[in-house]
Scaffold this active site. Structure first.
Site, mmCIF file in Angstrom:
data_model
loop_
_atom_site.group_PDB
_atom_site.id
_atom_site.type_symbol
_atom_site.label_atom_id
_atom_site.label_comp_id
_atom_site.label_asym_id
_atom_site.label_seq_id
_atom_site.Cartn_x
_atom_site.Cartn_y
_atom_site.Cartn_z
ATOM 1 N N CYS A 54 0.869 -1.173 0.000
ATOM 2 C CA CYS A 54 0.000 0.000 0.000
ATOM 3 C C CYS A 54 0.906 1.223 0.000
ATOM 4 O O CYS A 54 1.731 1.377 0.910
ATOM 5 C CB CYS A 54 -0.871 -0.045 1.264
ATOM 6 S SG CYS A 54 -1.804 1.460 1.629
ATOM 7 N N CYS A 92 -0.774 4.085 -6.366
ATOM 8 C CA CYS A 92 -1.625 3.415 -5.371
ATOM 9 C C CYS A 92 -1.903 2.023 -5.910
ATOM 10 O O CYS A 92 -2.273 1.872 -7.085
ATOM 11 C CB CYS A 92 -2.928 4.189 -5.173
ATOM 12 S SG CYS A 92 -4.165 3.345 -4.150
#
Length: 256
Positions: free
Chosen positions: A74, A182
């Site tokens: 992440c 992302c």
């Protein structure tokens, strides 16, 4: 018989599954524990201090699962927590790196758009990377609040509506290179290409997994189509919605 190496992966939700898919391309005998913190997603619009606390909590959980290393799959978690947690944990903590470097080096002098969450865009890690590459003027940073959440909801129609004006604007500016900052956005590649066919897309998944395997001294042999993967994985999603488990299965089986 030698026990397989046990690795923990964590993300705020579904995005890290794109990293898990990359890891499963290799013929590496691993035991993988994936934790999706859907109860607290999305991370990208929270304060960095809150993200740090959430990531620390997940890493403590994974350590109790006896993993030998943890990958923060992440970008937001990496930006807000990796540096601090590396000082706190005795096991290696790996993180994501937006693929700005290859995008800049492969397209000298050309503009590169970076799609990322507000936290990733704000944090010092990204500013330092741009400075090291002397790319402050070349990187067009586009903050995308709410986009990762649409992936966690499986709402790809809304995600496409969200992206259309952004992609149209990039085409008007003759930007041809797009970095996905992302891990959730990796699942939007086909939508991006549908609306911006000539764009060159970069993401950090491949480079991150190569670095992870090299650092852990795991052989990097790509599976061919007929081989069975010897790695096993366990999905932990702290969600009470059966839908999230079905979505995770769907995302893991998506063809690229």
């Amino acid at each position: 018989m030698k026990e397989p190496l046990k690795i923990g992966l964590m993300d705020s939700g579904m995005g890290g599954l794109s990293v898990l898919k990359e890891l499963l391309k290799y013929d590496s005998e691993l035991e993988i524990v994936y934790y999706g913190d859907l109860k607290n997603s999305p991370y990208g619009e929270k304060d960095a201090s809150e993200v740090l606390e959430l990531v620390r909590s997940v890493c403590n959980f994974l350590q109790k699962e006896n993993v030998s290393a943890i990958l923060l799959a992440c970008n937001t978690a990496t930006s807000a927590a990796a540096q601090t947690l590396r000082k706190e944990f005795s096991i290696p903590i790996f993180g994501m790196e937006p693929a700005i470097k290859p995008a800049i080096l492969q397209n000298p002098g050309k503009k590169v758009a970076l799609l990322a969450t507000p936290v990733t865009q704000r944090e010092e890690k990204l500013q330092r990377l741009k400075s090291e590459l002397k790319a402050e003027e070349l990187v067009l940073s586009i903050s995308c609040p709410g986009l990762a959440g649409l992936v966690d909801q499986g709402d790809f129609d809304k995600a496409e509506k969200y992206l259309r004006p952004i992609l149209a604007n990039l085409q008007e500016q003759d930007v041809e290179n797009l970095v996905l900052g992302c891990t959730h956005y990796v699942f939007l590649k086909q939508i991006i290409l549908k609306n911006f066919p000539n764009v060159k897309i970069y993401d950090g998944n491949s480079g991150t997994i190569k670095h992870l395997l090299n650092s852990l001294q795991v052989p990097r042999v790509i599976l061919n189509g007929s081989q069975n993967n010897r790695s096993i994985y366990k999905l932990i999603l702290n969600s009470e919605k059966e839908f999230h488990f079905r979505l995770a299965s769907k995302l893991l089986s998506l063809k690229e």
